[in-house]
Motif scaffolding. Structure first.
Motif, PDB file in Angstrom:
ATOM      1  N   ALA A   1       5.708  -5.649  11.631  1.00 51.71           N
ATOM      2  CA  ALA A   1       5.901  -4.264  12.061  1.00 51.71           C
ATOM      3  C   ALA A   1       5.000  -3.933  13.242  1.00 51.71           C
ATOM      4  N   ALA A   2       3.729  -4.324  13.152  1.00 55.42           N
ATOM      5  CA  ALA A   2       2.796  -4.031  14.243  1.00 55.42           C
ATOM      6  C   ALA A   2       3.231  -4.714  15.536  1.00 55.42           C
ATOM      7  N   GLU A   3       3.729  -5.967  15.407  1.00 54.58           N
ATOM      8  CA  GLU A   3       4.143  -6.697  16.593  1.00 54.58           C
ATOM      9  C   GLU A   3       5.411  -6.119  17.203  1.00 54.58           C
ATOM     10  N   ARG A   4       6.438  -5.933  16.397  1.00 53.91           N
ATOM     11  CA  ARG A   4       7.730  -5.493  16.923  1.00 53.91           C
ATOM     12  C   ARG A   4       7.681  -4.050  17.431  1.00 53.91           C
ATOM     13  N   LEU A   5       6.856  -3.217  16.804  1.00 57.39           N
ATOM     14  CA  LEU A   5       6.756  -1.825  17.219  1.00 57.39           C
ATOM     15  C   LEU A   5       5.692  -1.609  18.292  1.00 57.39           C
ATOM     16  N   LYS A   6       5.085  -2.713  18.739  1.00 55.44           N
ATOM     17  CA  LYS A   6       4.135  -2.690  19.869  1.00 55.44           C
ATOM     18  C   LYS A   6       2.968  -1.736  19.625  1.00 55.44           C
ATOM     19  N   ALA A   7       2.469  -1.760  18.400  1.00 60.12           N
ATOM     20  CA  ALA A   7       1.382  -0.856  18.024  1.00 60.12           C
ATOM     21  C   ALA A   7       0.028  -1.431  18.410  1.00 60.12           C
ATOM     22  N   VAL A   8      -0.898  -0.543  18.782  1.00 57.97           N
ATOM     23  CA  VAL A   8      -2.269  -0.970  19.057  1.00 57.97           C
ATOM     24  C   VAL A   8      -3.125  -0.931  17.799  1.00 57.97           C
ATOM     25  N   ALA A   9      -2.608  -0.350  16.722  1.00 51.26           N
ATOM     26  CA  ALA A   9      -3.331  -0.319  15.449  1.00 51.26           C
ATOM     27  C   ALA A   9      -2.356   0.065  14.340  1.00 51.26           C
ATOM     28  N   LEU A  10      -2.702  -0.330  13.132  1.00 52.17           N
ATOM     29  CA  LEU A  10      -1.977   0.055  11.923  1.00 52.17           C
ATOM     30  C   LEU A  10      -2.900   0.935  11.093  1.00 52.17           C
ATOM     31  N   VAL A  11      -2.441   2.138  10.764  1.00 50.02           N
ATOM     32  CA  VAL A  11      -3.233   3.076   9.974  1.00 50.02           C
ATOM     33  C   VAL A  11      -2.514   3.324   8.657  1.00 50.02           C
ATOM     34  N   LEU A  12      -3.182   2.986   7.553  1.00 48.32           N
ATOM     35  CA  LEU A  12      -2.631   3.183   6.213  1.00 48.32           C
ATOM     36  C   LEU A  12      -3.451   4.249   5.495  1.00 48.32           C
ATOM     37  N   CYS A  13      -2.760   5.143   4.793  1.00 48.20           N
ATOM     38  CA  CYS A  13      -3.408   6.317   4.207  1.00 48.20           C
ATOM     39  C   CYS A  13      -3.165   6.367   2.706  1.00 48.20           C
ATOM     40  N   SER A  14      -4.075   7.018   2.005  1.00 44.35           N
ATOM     41  CA  SER A  14      -3.874   7.277   0.578  1.00 44.35           C
ATOM     42  C   SER A  14      -4.891   8.296   0.093  1.00 44.35           C
ATOM     43  N   GLY A  15      -4.448   9.122  -0.845  1.00 44.62           N
ATOM     44  CA  GLY A  15      -5.355  10.042  -1.514  1.00 44.62           C
ATOM     45  C   GLY A  15      -5.884   9.472  -2.810  1.00 44.62           C
ATOM     46  N   GLN A  16      -5.560   8.198  -3.099  1.00 47.52           N
ATOM     47  CA  GLN A  16      -5.921   7.561  -4.357  1.00 47.52           C
ATOM     48  C   GLN A  16      -6.886   6.404  -4.107  1.00 47.52           C
ATOM     49  N   ALA A  17      -7.464   5.894  -5.187  1.00 44.95           N
ATOM     50  CA  ALA A  17      -8.357   4.747  -5.074  1.00 44.95           C
ATOM     51  C   ALA A  17      -7.590   3.470  -4.776  1.00 44.95           C
ATOM     52  N   GLU A  18      -6.312   3.391  -5.155  1.00 46.02           N
ATOM     53  CA  GLU A  18      -5.491   2.189  -5.047  1.00 46.02           C
ATOM     54  C   GLU A  18      -6.034   1.098  -5.977  1.00 46.02           C
ATOM     55  N   ARG A  19      -5.197   0.139  -6.294  1.00 44.66           N
ATOM     56  CA  ARG A  19      -5.588  -0.871  -7.278  1.00 44.66           C
ATOM     57  C   ARG A  19      -6.590  -1.854  -6.676  1.00 44.66           C
ATOM     58  N   ALA A  20      -7.423  -2.413  -7.542  1.00 38.25           N
ATOM     59  CA  ALA A  20      -8.525  -3.255  -7.089  1.00 38.25           C
ATOM     60  C   ALA A  20      -8.039  -4.488  -6.341  1.00 38.25           C
ATOM     61  N   ASP A  21      -6.975  -5.133  -6.818  1.00 33.50           N
ATOM     62  CA  ASP A  21      -6.496  -6.360  -6.172  1.00 33.50           C
ATOM     63  C   ASP A  21      -6.049  -6.085  -4.737  1.00 33.50           C
ATOM     64  N   LEU A  22      -5.391  -4.958  -4.530  1.00 31.38           N
ATOM     65  CA  LEU A  22      -4.940  -4.601  -3.184  1.00 31.38           C
ATOM     66  C   LEU A  22      -6.131  -4.408  -2.254  1.00 31.38           C
ATOM     67  N   VAL A  23      -7.140  -3.684  -2.746  1.00 27.03           N
ATOM     68  CA  VAL A  23      -8.291  -3.347  -1.910  1.00 27.03           C
ATOM     69  C   VAL A  23      -9.171  -4.569  -1.648  1.00 27.03           C
ATOM     70  N   ARG A  24      -9.424  -5.365  -2.673  1.00 26.61           N
ATOM     71  CA  ARG A  24     -10.396  -6.450  -2.546  1.00 26.61           C
ATOM     72  C   ARG A  24      -9.816  -7.737  -1.960  1.00 26.61           C
ATOM     73  N   ARG A  25      -8.511  -7.924  -2.103  1.00 31.70           N
ATOM     74  CA  ARG A  25      -7.933  -9.185  -1.650  1.00 31.70           C
ATOM     75  C   ARG A  25      -6.839  -9.001  -0.593  1.00 31.70           C
ATOM     76  N   GLN A  26      -5.846  -8.161  -0.891  1.00 29.33           N
ATOM     77  CA  GLN A  26      -4.685  -8.109  -0.013  1.00 29.33           C
ATOM     78  C   GLN A  26      -4.980  -7.419   1.319  1.00 29.33           C
ATOM     79  N   LEU A  27      -5.692  -6.293   1.288  1.00 29.43           N
ATOM     80  CA  LEU A  27      -5.988  -5.599   2.546  1.00 29.43           C
ATOM     81  C   LEU A  27      -6.901  -6.423   3.457  1.00 29.43           C
ATOM     82  N   PRO A  28      -7.985  -7.027   2.946  1.00 26.12           N
ATOM     83  CA  PRO A  28      -8.787  -7.891   3.830  1.00 26.12           C
ATOM     84  C   PRO A  28      -7.985  -9.056   4.400  1.00 26.12           C
ATOM     85  N   ARG A  29      -7.096  -9.636   3.595  1.00 23.52           N
ATOM     86  CA  ARG A  29      -6.264 -10.727   4.087  1.00 23.52           C
ATOM     87  C   ARG A  29      -5.309 -10.225   5.173  1.00 23.52           C
ATOM     88  N   LEU A  30      -4.740  -9.053   4.952  1.00 23.36           N
ATOM     89  CA  LEU A  30      -3.852  -8.469   5.954  1.00 23.36           C
ATOM     90  C   LEU A  30      -4.599  -8.214   7.254  1.00 23.36           C
TER      91      LEU A  30
END
Length: 301
Positions: A227-256
């Motif tokens: 998405a970032a490549e095809r839409l020619k974005a200079v940054a990806l901004v993801l938002c949430s009002g929640q803590a989100e699950r631990a696996d997403l925060v500790r593993r998936q987001l850093p990998r992304l």
């Protein structure tokens, strides 16, 4: 009587679109300041088009300074012509608390007509940055706190989301066509209860001069680099009002963040809640409020 007779040839006059570009105040707000409060008095061409002097532009900048210090627009007139030593009223002395209370009550009672009136009135009188900081962001934050246990919370949330989605979408459409800023992709994380925080972030980004791709729902984690490549974005901004699950925060987001060719930023309460777990990663913690997040993103870029 001609304009040239009233103004020397070396005195520049600016059309309203140029004044809007220079000051960041949209034309609707400039006209409201003139008609409702007499804050500015532009010249007119024989056909009625507004023309502003450099002194008018400096006056608009002083108006913005007072507004950003918490002075209600209705009180600015009496302050503009006072000596510079005049101090602004202390924070909170303006009418923002009352406006926040009224907007929250309109959402809770599902009074869309009242909500529309409050929204349009605020945007007509104040710059978007001020509306975000003083009205929209505090209202969303306070409503989300009350929605934790409240009967009918889901209906209120979806009503506000629908209301904002339509208006933000229209604003983004015109802003994206009208400026040449870099593109951002903005969306929300999987456990976010809705798009409220990314809608506010999109408003803040557009107001700061970015063009915005606002995705209405989260993508599978592996599709964000595409998405970032095809839409020619200079940054990806993801938002949430929640803590989100631990696996997403500790593993998936850093990998992304490692896989992306552009910065990955987090905006909203999640950036505060999960700050300690993400400090040593490439994920950029932009801050809890959308306007602070977009400012931090600009510094990062």
């Amino acid at each position: 009587m001609t304009l040239q007779a009233n103004h020397p040839s070396d005195t520049p006059l600016y059309p309203i679109r140029e004044v809007s570009r220079l000051t960041g105040v949209n034309a609707v707000t400039l006209r409201a300041w003139e008609r409702r409060y007499g804050l500015i008095r532009p010249q007119r061409t024989p056909k009625g088009h507004r023309l502003y002097t450099r002194e008018d532009i400096e006056r608009i900048e002083r108006i913005l300074q007072w507004l950003n210090r918490g002075v209600p627009v209705s009180q600015v007139t009496e302050l503009l012509d006072q000596p510079e030593r005049v101090e602004a009223p202390p924070p909170g002395a303006g009418d923002w608390p009352e406006q926040r209370q009224q907007m929250a009550a309109a959402v809770e009672s599902l009074d869309l007509e009242r909500l529309e009136g409050l929204y349009q009135q605020a945007l007509a009188l104040y710059p978007m940055a001020t509306c975000l900081e003083e009205l929209l962001t505090p209202v969303v934050a306070s409503l989300e706190e009350g929605w934790e246990e409240q009967l009918g919370a889901c209906l209120q949330r979806r009503t506000l989301e629908s209301f904002l989605r339509t208006r933000v979408g229209t604003r983004l459409y015109h802003a994206n066509r009208g400026n040449n800023g870099p593109w951002l992709v903005i969306s929300h994380l999987p456990e976010a209860k809705g798009p409220l925080w990314d809608l506010l972030a999109a408003l803040a980004a557009s107001d700061a001069g970015y063009r915005v791709h606002l995705l209405d729902g989260p993508l599978p984690i592996g599709e964000w680099p595409l998405a970032a490549e095809r839409l020619k974005a200079v940054a990806l901004v993801l938002c949430s009002g929640q803590a989100e699950r631990a696996d997403l925060v500790r593993r998936q987001l850093p990998r992304l963040a490692e896989q992306l060719a552009v910065p990955l930023g987090l905006c909203g309460p999640v950036a505060r809640i999960r700050a300690a777990e993400l400090e040593a990663t490439r994920v950029t913690l932009l801050g809890e409020t959308p306007q602070a997040a977009i400012q931090a993103l600009g510094e990062r870029l």
